[in-house]
Design a protein around this motif. Structure first.
Motif, PDB file in Angstrom:
ATOM      1  N   PRO A 127       0.515  -1.192   0.461  1.00  0.00           N
ATOM      2  CA  PRO A 127       0.122  -0.032   0.032  1.00  0.00           C
ATOM      3  C   PRO A 127       1.052   1.510  -0.125  1.00  0.00           C
ATOM      4  O   PRO A 127       1.879   1.436   0.216  1.00  0.00           O
ATOM      5  CB  PRO A 127      -0.674  -0.450   1.174  1.00  0.00           C
ATOM      6  CG  PRO A 127      -0.171  -1.908   1.925  1.00  0.00           C
ATOM      7  CD  PRO A 127       0.175  -2.022   1.359  1.00  0.00           C
ATOM      8  N   GLN A 128       0.127   2.535  -0.721  1.00  0.00           N
ATOM      9  CA  GLN A 128       1.144   3.481  -0.183  1.00  0.00           C
ATOM     10  C   GLN A 128       1.090   4.278   0.873  1.00  0.00           C
ATOM     11  O   GLN A 128       0.605   4.147   1.510  1.00  0.00           O
ATOM     12  CB  GLN A 128       0.225   4.549  -1.880  1.00  0.00           C
ATOM     13  CG  GLN A 128       0.538   5.662  -2.467  1.00  0.00           C
ATOM     14  CD  GLN A 128       0.298   6.471  -3.544  1.00  0.00           C
ATOM     15  OE1 GLN A 128      -0.763   5.651  -3.519  1.00  0.00           O
ATOM     16  NE2 GLN A 128       1.089   7.189  -3.986  1.00  0.00           N
ATOM     17  N   LEU A 177       3.844  -0.944   7.524  1.00  0.00           N
ATOM     18  CA  LEU A 177       4.271  -1.774   6.246  1.00  0.00           C
ATOM     19  C   LEU A 177       4.474  -3.387   6.861  1.00  0.00           C
ATOM     20  O   LEU A 177       4.429  -4.132   6.831  1.00  0.00           O
ATOM     21  CB  LEU A 177       5.397  -1.573   5.934  1.00  0.00           C
ATOM     22  CG  LEU A 177       5.675  -1.585   4.300  1.00  0.00           C
ATOM     23  CD1 LEU A 177       4.522  -2.501   3.454  1.00  0.00           C
ATOM     24  CD2 LEU A 177       6.702  -1.448   3.470  1.00  0.00           C
ATOM     25  N   ALA A 178       5.201  -3.358   8.408  1.00  0.00           N
ATOM     26  CA  ALA A 178       5.774  -4.495   8.732  1.00  0.00           C
ATOM     27  C   ALA A 178       4.513  -5.396   9.256  1.00  0.00           C
ATOM     28  O   ALA A 178       4.441  -6.489   9.223  1.00  0.00           O
ATOM     29  CB  ALA A 178       6.737  -4.682  10.163  1.00  0.00           C
ATOM     30  N   THR A 180      14.179   6.987   2.876  1.00  0.00           N
ATOM     31  CA  THR A 180      15.317   8.055   2.125  1.00  0.00           C
ATOM     32  C   THR A 180      13.743   8.916   1.510  1.00  0.00           C
ATOM     33  O   THR A 180      12.159   7.644   1.289  1.00  0.00           O
ATOM     34  CB  THR A 180      15.723   7.870   0.913  1.00  0.00           C
ATOM     35  OG1 THR A 180      15.420   6.969   0.206  1.00  0.00           O
ATOM     36  CG2 THR A 180      16.946   7.215   2.018  1.00  0.00           C
ATOM     37  N   PRO A 181      13.374   9.790   0.293  1.00  0.00           N
ATOM     38  CA  PRO A 181      12.603  10.381  -0.387  1.00  0.00           C
ATOM     39  C   PRO A 181      11.761   9.225  -0.989  1.00  0.00           C
ATOM     40  O   PRO A 181      10.362   9.023  -0.985  1.00  0.00           O
ATOM     41  CB  PRO A 181      12.442  11.541  -0.063  1.00  0.00           C
ATOM     42  CG  PRO A 181      13.597  11.807  -0.255  1.00  0.00           C
ATOM     43  CD  PRO A 181      14.057  10.848   0.508  1.00  0.00           C
ATOM     44  N   GLY A 182      12.372   7.952  -1.565  1.00  0.00           N
ATOM     45  CA  GLY A 182      12.199   7.548  -2.468  1.00  0.00           C
ATOM     46  C   GLY A 182      11.759   6.303  -2.366  1.00  0.00           C
ATOM     47  O   GLY A 182      11.791   4.777  -2.921  1.00  0.00           O
ATOM     48  N   ARG A 223       8.992   3.074  -3.408  1.00  0.00           N
ATOM     49  CA  ARG A 223       7.801   3.821  -3.041  1.00  0.00           C
ATOM     50  C   ARG A 223       7.311   4.589  -4.255  1.00  0.00           C
ATOM     51  O   ARG A 223       5.766   4.565  -4.702  1.00  0.00           O
ATOM     52  CB  ARG A 223       8.266   5.298  -2.160  1.00  0.00           C
ATOM     53  CG  ARG A 223       8.294   4.712  -0.856  1.00  0.00           C
ATOM     54  CD  ARG A 223       8.886   5.810   0.476  1.00  0.00           C
ATOM     55  NE  ARG A 223       9.099   5.715   1.789  1.00  0.00           N
ATOM     56  CZ  ARG A 223       8.887   5.998   2.308  1.00  0.00           C
ATOM     57  NH1 ARG A 223       8.328   7.223   2.628  1.00  0.00           N
ATOM     58  NH2 ARG A 223       9.043   5.362   3.568  1.00  0.00           N
ATOM     59  N   ALA A 224       8.147   4.141  -5.503  1.00  0.00           N
ATOM     60  CA  ALA A 224       7.716   4.605  -6.904  1.00  0.00           C
ATOM     61  C   ALA A 224       6.229   4.113  -7.524  1.00  0.00           C
ATOM     62  O   ALA A 224       5.516   4.630  -8.224  1.00  0.00           O
ATOM     63  CB  ALA A 224       8.388   4.682  -7.657  1.00  0.00           C
TER      64      ALA A 224
END
Length: 190
Positions: free
Chosen positions: A50-51, A58-59, A77-79, A98-99
């Protein structure tokens, strides 16, 4: 009195023995790692995620996919987001993109010796993963049992007057040996 002490002594010894055997085996494995092959089996898979979740969320989300353990080594990090979920003998390394909302899960599974090795190092009662807290509690009980084993053994020995001289000599020799080993380790240190 002697019979009660003997019963306590037996219970403490019987309770401690399985744990001590595990520690003996894992200590030998660590001291002589060339004798043992504990190379973990590694598998890798990719899953959709999921975003916008942080590492803890997430875990928790990954538990539905059979991944359980203690969350560690979080790097964001941002990505990307990378972290580990660890149980004794198994490490899940998760790295996310994440993208694309995907995660690569690399799972390393060690055998029984690898699990014992990790249990040997597990400590405390502060873990998020409840089984590790149970292990820490069991180790605490075993540690207290070992103190009880020694105390009841000394007490029973003291009650047997005819063996006091031999016992004093053995306790003194053990004390001298222990102090000598500790002094040698201290002197050899950095």
């Amino acid at each position: 009195m002697y019979k009660t002490l003997r019963t306590i002594h037996l219970i403490c010894g019987a309770l401690s023995l399985p744990f001590l055997l595990m520690y003996v085996v894992s200590a030998v494995q660590m001291a002589h790692s060339k004798w043992f092959s504990i190379k973990p089996a590694v598998e890798e898979r990719h899953v959709d995620i999921p975003q916008g979740l942080d590492a803890r969320q997430l875990a928790r989300n990954l538990t539905a996919k059979g991944i359980r353990g203690e969350l560690s080594q979080i790097k964001a990090t941002p990505g990307t987001l990378t972290f580990r979920i660890v149980v004794p003998g198994k490490v899940h390394e998760i790295s996310t993109d994440r993208a694309s909302n995907t995660a690569r899960i690399k799972t390393s599974t060690a055998g029984a010796l690898g699990m014992m090795n990790r249990l040997h190092h597990a400590a405390g009662l502060y873990h998020d993963y409840i089984p590790l807290n149970i292990w820490g509690l069991a180790v605490t009980i075993v540690s207290l049992s070992l103190v009880g084993l020694g105390a009841t053994g000394l007490w029973m020995w003291w009650l047997r007057r005819q063996e006091r001289i031999t016992g004093i000599l053995l306790v003194a020799a053990n004390l001298v040996f222990t102090v000598a080993i500790l002094a040698a380790l201290r002197a050899a240190g950095p």
